[in-house]
Design a protein around this motif. Structure first.
Motif, mmCIF file in Angstrom:
data_model
loop_
_atom_site.group_PDB
_atom_site.id
_atom_site.type_symbol
_atom_site.label_atom_id
_atom_site.label_comp_id
_atom_site.label_asym_id
_atom_site.label_seq_id
_atom_site.Cartn_x
_atom_site.Cartn_y
_atom_site.Cartn_z
ATOM 1 N N ILE A 72 0.841 -1.204 0.000
ATOM 2 C CA ILE A 72 0.000 0.000 0.000
ATOM 3 C C ILE A 72 0.874 1.251 0.000
ATOM 4 C CG2 ILE A 72 -1.532 1.398 1.473
ATOM 5 C CD1 ILE A 72 -2.916 -1.242 2.255
ATOM 6 N N ASN A 73 1.874 1.260 0.867
ATOM 7 C CA ASN A 73 2.768 2.421 0.943
ATOM 8 C C ASN A 73 3.567 2.612 -0.349
ATOM 9 O OD1 ASN A 73 2.071 3.236 3.560
ATOM 10 N ND2 ASN A 73 3.423 1.719 4.469
ATOM 11 N N GLN A 74 3.917 1.512 -1.001
ATOM 12 C CA GLN A 74 4.585 1.617 -2.299
ATOM 13 C C GLN A 74 3.692 2.324 -3.315
ATOM 14 O OE1 GLN A 74 5.748 -2.493 -3.190
ATOM 15 N NE2 GLN A 74 7.880 -1.831 -3.282
ATOM 16 N N LEU A 75 2.419 1.953 -3.330
ATOM 17 C CA LEU A 75 1.479 2.583 -4.263
ATOM 18 C C LEU A 75 1.311 4.070 -3.979
ATOM 19 C CD1 LEU A 75 -1.362 -0.114 -4.520
ATOM 20 C CD2 LEU A 75 0.182 0.597 -6.345
ATOM 21 N N ILE A 76 1.299 4.431 -2.692
ATOM 22 C CA ILE A 76 1.051 5.825 -2.311
ATOM 23 C C ILE A 76 2.295 6.686 -2.496
ATOM 24 C CG2 ILE A 76 0.487 7.364 -0.372
ATOM 25 C CD1 ILE A 76 -1.261 5.060 0.724
ATOM 26 N N PHE A 77 3.435 6.205 -1.990
ATOM 27 C CA PHE A 77 4.643 7.037 -1.938
ATOM 28 C C PHE A 77 5.601 6.836 -3.119
ATOM 29 C CE2 PHE A 77 3.592 6.394 2.663
ATOM 30 C CZ PHE A 77 3.177 7.697 2.911
ATOM 31 N N LYS A 78 5.453 5.702 -3.827
ATOM 32 C CA LYS A 78 6.379 5.376 -4.929
ATOM 33 C C LYS A 78 7.832 5.370 -4.444
ATOM 34 C CE LYS A 78 2.704 6.038 -7.546
ATOM 35 N NZ LYS A 78 1.817 4.913 -7.879
ATOM 36 N N ASP A 79 8.032 4.912 -3.218
ATOM 37 C CA ASP A 79 9.363 4.957 -2.607
ATOM 38 C C ASP A 79 9.488 3.766 -1.659
ATOM 39 O OD1 ASP A 79 11.283 5.622 -0.372
ATOM 40 O OD2 ASP A 79 11.643 7.380 -1.627
ATOM 41 N N ASP A 80 10.445 2.891 -1.931
ATOM 42 C CA ASP A 80 10.590 1.671 -1.132
ATOM 43 C C ASP A 80 10.976 1.952 0.321
ATOM 44 O OD1 ASP A 80 9.916 0.209 -3.329
ATOM 45 O OD2 ASP A 80 11.943 -0.451 -3.810
ATOM 46 N N LYS A 81 11.794 2.979 0.534
ATOM 47 C CA LYS A 81 12.222 3.301 1.902
ATOM 48 C C LYS A 81 11.036 3.769 2.737
ATOM 49 C CE LYS A 81 15.486 6.052 4.614
ATOM 50 N NZ LYS A 81 16.556 7.076 4.586
ATOM 51 N N LEU A 82 10.227 4.672 2.178
ATOM 52 C CA LEU A 82 9.035 5.144 2.900
ATOM 53 C C LEU A 82 8.036 3.999 3.094
ATOM 54 C CD1 LEU A 82 8.347 8.686 1.370
ATOM 55 C CD2 LEU A 82 9.013 8.149 3.728
ATOM 56 N N ALA A 83 7.937 3.131 2.096
ATOM 57 C CA ALA A 83 7.045 1.978 2.205
ATOM 58 C C ALA A 83 7.473 1.083 3.368
ATOM 59 C CB ALA A 83 7.036 1.192 0.899
ATOM 60 N N TYR A 84 8.785 0.883 3.493
ATOM 61 C CA TYR A 84 9.303 0.058 4.587
ATOM 62 C C TYR A 84 9.044 0.715 5.944
ATOM 63 C CZ TYR A 84 12.580 -2.200 7.750
ATOM 64 O OH TYR A 84 13.127 -2.840 8.825
ATOM 65 N N LEU A 85 9.306 2.023 6.034
ATOM 66 C CA LEU A 85 9.077 2.733 7.296
ATOM 67 C C LEU A 85 7.604 2.717 7.686
ATOM 68 C CD1 LEU A 85 11.481 5.788 6.832
ATOM 69 C CD2 LEU A 85 11.806 3.825 8.348
ATOM 70 N N GLY A 86 6.722 2.842 6.696
ATOM 71 C CA GLY A 86 5.285 2.763 6.969
ATOM 72 C C GLY A 86 4.888 1.392 7.485
ATOM 73 N N MET A 87 5.452 0.345 6.884
ATOM 74 C CA MET A 87 5.207 -1.011 7.359
ATOM 75 C C MET A 87 5.702 -1.182 8.791
ATOM 76 S SD MET A 87 6.813 -4.091 8.121
ATOM 77 C CE MET A 87 8.449 -3.775 7.443
ATOM 78 N N LEU A 88 6.887 -0.628 9.072
ATOM 79 C CA LEU A 88 7.468 -0.735 10.411
ATOM 80 C C LEU A 88 6.606 -0.014 11.443
ATOM 81 C CD1 LEU A 88 9.960 -1.878 11.901
ATOM 82 C CD2 LEU A 88 11.062 0.341 11.542
ATOM 83 N N ALA A 89 6.094 1.154 11.063
ATOM 84 C CA ALA A 89 5.218 1.905 11.968
ATOM 85 C C ALA A 89 3.964 1.106 12.293
ATOM 86 C CB ALA A 89 4.845 3.251 11.338
ATOM 87 N N TYR A 90 3.403 0.458 11.276
ATOM 88 C CA TYR A 90 2.195 -0.348 11.493
ATOM 89 C C TYR A 90 2.499 -1.568 12.357
ATOM 90 C CZ TYR A 90 -1.889 -3.232 10.612
ATOM 91 O OH TYR A 90 -3.005 -4.009 10.783
ATOM 92 N N ALA A 91 3.564 -2.264 12.008
ATOM 93 C CA ALA A 91 3.876 -3.535 12.677
ATOM 94 C C ALA A 91 4.345 -3.355 14.116
ATOM 95 C CB ALA A 91 4.925 -4.302 11.879
ATOM 96 N N THR A 92 4.694 -2.129 14.508
ATOM 97 C CA THR A 92 5.123 -1.888 15.889
ATOM 98 C C THR A 92 4.066 -1.149 16.716
ATOM 99 O OG1 THR A 92 6.294 0.106 15.137
ATOM 100 C CG2 THR A 92 7.587 -1.908 15.369
#
Length: 221
Positions: free
Chosen positions: A91-111
């Motif tokens: 989802i974050n990849q689709l929104i931000f078009k940026d793998d680093k931001l996508a990863y950070l968004g996933m980390l924020a959710y998963a924690t």
């Protein structure tokens, strides 16, 4: 993403193991899974039988192997744990078009606290979260295409409707889909059609489940 989720699963598994087996709702899921297949120790508390999606696999496994449902519930939720993290990343990849931001968004959710504590419990929360997240992901995919297809919104509605047979919180996927239809620059006729198709898709699994549960178990949502 997979490595991070694995590390978090190990940490959460250790930190919250003392809560995992003491949840108030856990026995009702075990009893519901057994009731679905007529096994010993079956009972229906809090109408778990009306949300049968997460009960099927634990019930079948105990029927075939005699393995206690709690272990299958746990394995099932481990799968949803990974799927939630992966789909949040996508989802974050689709929104931000940026793998680093996508990863950070996933980390924020998963924690976040509820995910950390309850995702690996003997409950249906992780399943509900996954189906809601999946509904959001497929909605974003649909509206990223030049043409929004009726078939795609119907299938997304069906997915979320099926998810609500695990946990009602999955309905966030339908709310997101409706919001995207409403706010998108489409003709009134196209919007009305998309609302209709997505609603029919959502209702179909509910209707099928309703009649089967009413017929076999004399209970209803």
């Amino acid at each position: 993403v997979i490595i991070t989720l694995t590390v978090l699963a190990i940490i959460y598994g250790g930190l919250f193991d003392f809560l995992r087996w003491e949840q108030f709702d856990t026995p009702s899921y075990i009893g519901g899974a057994r009731l679905l297949f007529g096994l010993d120790g079956a009972f229906d508390f809090q109408s778990r039988i009306t949300k049968p999606l997460v009960l099927v696999l634990p019930g079948i496994v105990e029927l075939v192997t005699t393995l206690h449902p709690r272990y299958t519930f746990l394995l099932q939720n481990i799968a949803f744990f990974y799927l939630c993290g992966i789909f949040i990343y996508k989802i974050n990849q689709l929104i931000f078009k940026d793998d680093k931001l996508a990863y950070l968004g996933m980390l924020a959710y998963a924690t976040c606290q509820p995910f950390a504590i309850f995702s690996l419990a003997i409950l249906s929360d992780a399943a509900g979260w996954f189906f809601g997240i999946a509904g959001i992901y497929f909605t974003l995919k649909i509206f990223s295409e030049p043409i929004v297809k009726f078939k795609d919104v119907a299938l997304t509605g069906f997915l979320v409707g099926a998810g609500c047979l695990a946990k009602e919180s999955a309905v966030i996927g339908l709310i997101f889909l409706y919001s995207c239809i409403l706010l998108n620059e489409l003709s009134f006729k196209k919007k009305a059609g998309l609302f209709l198709y997505s609603s029919i898709g959502f209702i179909v699994p509910f209707a099928i489940s309703f009649f089967l549960i009413q017929y076999f178990y004399d209970d209803s949502i």
